[in-house]
Design a protein around this motif. Structure first.
Motif, PDB file in Angstrom:
ATOM      1  N   PHE A  73      45.691  42.993  40.490  1.00 14.69           N
ATOM      2  CA  PHE A  73      46.918  42.635  39.786  1.00 14.69           C
ATOM      3  C   PHE A  73      47.211  43.712  38.746  1.00 14.69           C
ATOM      4  CE2 PHE A  73      48.885  40.605  36.029  1.00 14.69           C
ATOM      5  CZ  PHE A  73      50.104  40.248  36.594  1.00 14.69           C
ATOM      6  N   GLU A  74      48.389  44.345  38.888  1.00 13.35           N
ATOM      7  CA  GLU A  74      48.816  45.411  37.985  1.00 13.35           C
ATOM      8  C   GLU A  74      47.745  46.495  37.828  1.00 13.35           C
ATOM      9  OE1 GLU A  74      50.046  43.502  34.363  1.00 13.35           O
ATOM     10  OE2 GLU A  74      52.003  42.923  35.216  1.00 13.35           O
ATOM     11  N   GLY A  75      47.106  46.835  38.944  1.00 12.54           N
ATOM     12  CA  GLY A  75      46.108  47.886  38.955  1.00 12.54           C
ATOM     13  C   GLY A  75      44.727  47.461  38.521  1.00 12.54           C
ATOM     14  N   GLN A  76      44.562  46.235  38.113  1.00 10.03           N
ATOM     15  CA  GLN A  76      43.254  45.740  37.682  1.00 10.03           C
ATOM     16  C   GLN A  76      42.631  44.918  38.808  1.00 10.03           C
ATOM     17  OE1 GLN A  76      43.111  44.451  33.357  1.00 10.03           O
ATOM     18  NE2 GLN A  76      45.296  44.212  33.783  1.00 10.03           N
ATOM     19  N   LYS A  77      41.378  45.229  39.130  1.00  8.60           N
ATOM     20  CA  LYS A  77      40.697  44.576  40.240  1.00  8.60           C
ATOM     21  C   LYS A  77      39.688  43.545  39.742  1.00  8.60           C
ATOM     22  CE  LYS A  77      41.099  48.535  43.379  1.00  8.60           C
ATOM     23  NZ  LYS A  77      40.364  49.489  44.243  1.00  8.60           N
ATOM     24  N   VAL A  78      39.478  42.534  40.549  1.00  6.34           N
ATOM     25  CA  VAL A  78      38.426  41.554  40.277  1.00  6.34           C
ATOM     26  C   VAL A  78      37.081  42.258  40.384  1.00  6.34           C
ATOM     27  CG1 VAL A  78      37.328  39.448  41.127  1.00  6.34           C
ATOM     28  CG2 VAL A  78      39.823  39.652  41.142  1.00  6.34           C
ATOM     29  N   PRO A  79      36.129  42.008  39.463  1.00  5.45           N
ATOM     30  CA  PRO A  79      34.804  42.627  39.582  1.00  5.45           C
ATOM     31  C   PRO A  79      34.197  42.409  40.956  1.00  5.45           C
ATOM     32  CG  PRO A  79      35.012  41.559  37.460  1.00  5.45           C
ATOM     33  CD  PRO A  79      36.242  41.191  38.246  1.00  5.45           C
ATOM     34  N   ALA A  80      33.657  43.476  41.522  1.00 11.16           N
ATOM     35  CA  ALA A  80      33.175  43.444  42.903  1.00 11.16           C
ATOM     36  C   ALA A  80      32.095  42.398  43.115  1.00 11.16           C
ATOM     37  CB  ALA A  80      32.652  44.828  43.296  1.00 11.16           C
ATOM     38  N   VAL A  81      31.275  42.147  42.096  1.00 10.94           N
ATOM     39  CA  VAL A  81      30.174  41.206  42.262  1.00 10.94           C
ATOM     40  C   VAL A  81      30.689  39.808  42.615  1.00 10.94           C
ATOM     41  CG1 VAL A  81      30.104  40.607  39.798  1.00 10.94           C
ATOM     42  CG2 VAL A  81      28.037  40.327  41.199  1.00 10.94           C
ATOM     43  N   LEU A  82      31.882  39.457  42.159  1.00  7.28           N
ATOM     44  CA  LEU A  82      32.416  38.125  42.438  1.00  7.28           C
ATOM     45  C   LEU A  82      32.935  37.993  43.862  1.00  7.28           C
ATOM     46  CD1 LEU A  82      34.413  37.492  39.125  1.00  7.28           C
ATOM     47  CD2 LEU A  82      32.091  36.748  39.697  1.00  7.28           C
ATOM     48  N   LEU A  83      33.091  39.120  44.543  1.00 12.38           N
ATOM     49  CA  LEU A  83      33.612  39.102  45.904  1.00 12.38           C
ATOM     50  C   LEU A  83      32.519  39.243  46.952  1.00 12.38           C
ATOM     51  CD1 LEU A  83      36.590  41.574  45.313  1.00 12.38           C
ATOM     52  CD2 LEU A  83      36.619  39.080  45.139  1.00 12.38           C
ATOM     53  N   GLY A  84      31.285  39.509  46.518  1.00 15.76           N
ATOM     54  CA  GLY A  84      30.234  39.843  47.472  1.00 15.76           C
ATOM     55  C   GLY A  84      29.506  38.674  48.084  1.00 15.76           C
ATOM     56  N   GLY A  85      29.642  37.472  47.518  1.00 13.95           N
ATOM     57  CA  GLY A  85      28.982  36.315  48.107  1.00 13.95           C
ATOM     58  C   GLY A  85      27.526  36.152  47.728  1.00 13.95           C
ATOM     59  N   ASP A  86      26.986  37.028  46.875  1.00 15.34           N
ATOM     60  CA  ASP A  86      25.594  36.902  46.429  1.00 15.34           C
ATOM     61  C   ASP A  86      25.580  36.004  45.190  1.00 15.34           C
ATOM     62  OD1 ASP A  86      23.063  37.196  45.301  1.00 15.34           O
ATOM     63  OD2 ASP A  86      22.891  39.306  45.872  1.00 15.34           O
ATOM     64  N   HIS A  87      25.238  34.740  45.378  1.00 15.68           N
ATOM     65  CA  HIS A  87      25.348  33.769  44.289  1.00 15.68           C
ATOM     66  C   HIS A  87      24.363  34.049  43.158  1.00 15.68           C
ATOM     67  CE1 HIS A  87      28.275  31.374  46.432  1.00 15.68           C
ATOM     68  NE2 HIS A  87      27.495  31.389  47.508  1.00 15.68           N
ATOM     69  N   GLY A  88      23.214  34.586  43.497  1.00 17.42           N
ATOM     70  CA  GLY A  88      22.268  34.963  42.457  1.00 17.42           C
ATOM     71  C   GLY A  88      22.830  36.075  41.584  1.00 17.42           C
ATOM     72  N   ALA A  89      23.423  37.091  42.217  1.00 24.39           N
ATOM     73  CA  ALA A  89      24.016  38.192  41.461  1.00 24.39           C
ATOM     74  C   ALA A  89      25.205  37.710  40.634  1.00 24.39           C
ATOM     75  CB  ALA A  89      24.459  39.297  42.426  1.00 24.39           C
ATOM     76  N   ILE A  90      25.975  36.785  41.203  1.00 22.64           N
ATOM     77  CA  ILE A  90      27.122  36.245  40.464  1.00 22.64           C
ATOM     78  C   ILE A  90      26.655  35.503  39.226  1.00 22.64           C
ATOM     79  CG2 ILE A  90      28.958  34.506  40.578  1.00 22.64           C
ATOM     80  CD1 ILE A  90      29.336  35.313  43.529  1.00 22.64           C
ATOM     81  N   GLU A  91      25.597  34.701  39.372  1.00 25.00           N
ATOM     82  CA  GLU A  91      25.088  33.949  38.230  1.00 25.00           C
ATOM     83  C   GLU A  91      24.557  34.881  37.158  1.00 25.00           C
ATOM     84  OE1 GLU A  91      24.376  30.706  35.885  1.00 25.00           O
ATOM     85  OE2 GLU A  91      25.549  30.884  37.724  1.00 25.00           O
ATOM     86  N   ARG A  92      23.847  35.937  37.561  1.00 27.23           N
ATOM     87  CA  ARG A  92      23.345  36.906  36.579  1.00 27.23           C
ATOM     88  C   ARG A  92      24.502  37.593  35.862  1.00 27.23           C
ATOM     89  NH1 ARG A  92      19.706  37.759  40.817  1.00 27.23           N
ATOM     90  NH2 ARG A  92      20.864  39.581  41.587  1.00 27.23           N
ATOM     91  N   TRP A  93      25.532  37.973  36.619  1.00 25.92           N
ATOM     92  CA  TRP A  93      26.703  38.622  36.014  1.00 25.92           C
ATOM     93  C   TRP A  93      27.370  37.699  35.004  1.00 25.92           C
ATOM     94  CZ3 TRP A  93      31.897  37.398  35.932  1.00 25.92           C
ATOM     95  CH2 TRP A  93      32.769  38.404  35.490  1.00 25.92           C
TER      96      TRP A  93
END
Length: 230
Positions: A188-208
């Motif tokens: 959105f307007e050149g800003q991207k969602v952090p990649a970790v939230l798109l990867g499906g690794d729930h452990g990594a998402i929780e750590r982030w």
């Protein structure tokens, strides 16, 4: 059920609390109940006079003790187990832990001041707790009272649709802020969602999320320190 009475000169203001959102649904579904008592109904004259000039002179008016006493006593007669809470700038600062603690009690009375304030003898004789939302002055206690009531009602079981909502929000548990959140689109307007939230690794998402919550909280606390008057 959470049972609340607001002692207020402006009862109509509370319709904004009971008519909208999940908290409004809680009142409409019977999980909570809110009534108002207007001190004008307990005034000694037909005009409903509730204020008078302060002793010692100066600008402004003070809420008279007689109608305030009668109004609070009427509220206590309806909710005998309630603690009487006054909203005032000189109270202790309200926090998330207070909302959770207050939700464990079924009855509450909130007293909303106006003008210069309430005759001190009423505070000394009938008020159990004095709460502030911060170092500022509002025209009356109604908006602060509604903010406190909303925060308390959200802790009533079944009010929030998701049982995890309270545990995940800011100031829950260890009093940390919540992490940032994103939804579609991915850019959105050149800003991207952090990649970790798109990867499906729930452990990594929780750590982030924990790391971001910690970073946000540290920055927030630093701002509070910087903005504290010295």
């Amino acid at each position: 059920m959470l049972d609340v009475i607001a002692v207020t000169l402006m009862p109509g203001m509370f319709e904004a609390l009971t008519g909208y959102g999940v908290v409004g649904d809680a009142f409409q579904s019977g999980k909570a109940r809110l009534r108002t008592i207007d001190p004008r109904a307990y005034a000694a004259d037909a005009r409903g006079t509730v204020d008078d000039a302060p002793y010692g002179g100066g600008p402004g008016m003070v809420l008279k003790p007689e109608p305030m006493a009668r109004a609070i006593d009427a509220a206590k007669a309806e909710l005998p187990a309630a603690r009487v809470c006054l909203l005032s700038p000189d109270g202790r600062i309200f926090a998330a832990a207070d909302a959770e603690r207050m939700a464990a009690r079924s009855q509450h009375i909130f007293v909303c001041g106006r003008y210069l304030g309430i005759d001190q003898r009423i505070i000394d004789s009938r008020v159990d707790d004095v709460i502030s939302l911060g170092s500022f002055v509002a025209s009356g206690g109604e908006l602060p009272a509604m903010a406190v009531i909303e925060a308390v009602v959200r802790h009533v079981p079944g009010v929030l649709g998701c049982g995890d909502s309270l545990r995940a929000e800011s100031f829950a548990g260890a009093a940390r802020l919540a992490p940032p959140c994103y939804t579609r689109p991915e850019e959105f307007e050149g800003q991207k969602v952090p990649a970790v939230l798109l990867g499906g690794d729930h452990g990594a998402i929780e750590r982030w999320r924990k790391e971001e919550a910690g970073r946000r909280t540290a920055a927030w606390r630093a701002r509070q320190d910087d903005e504290t008057p010295r």
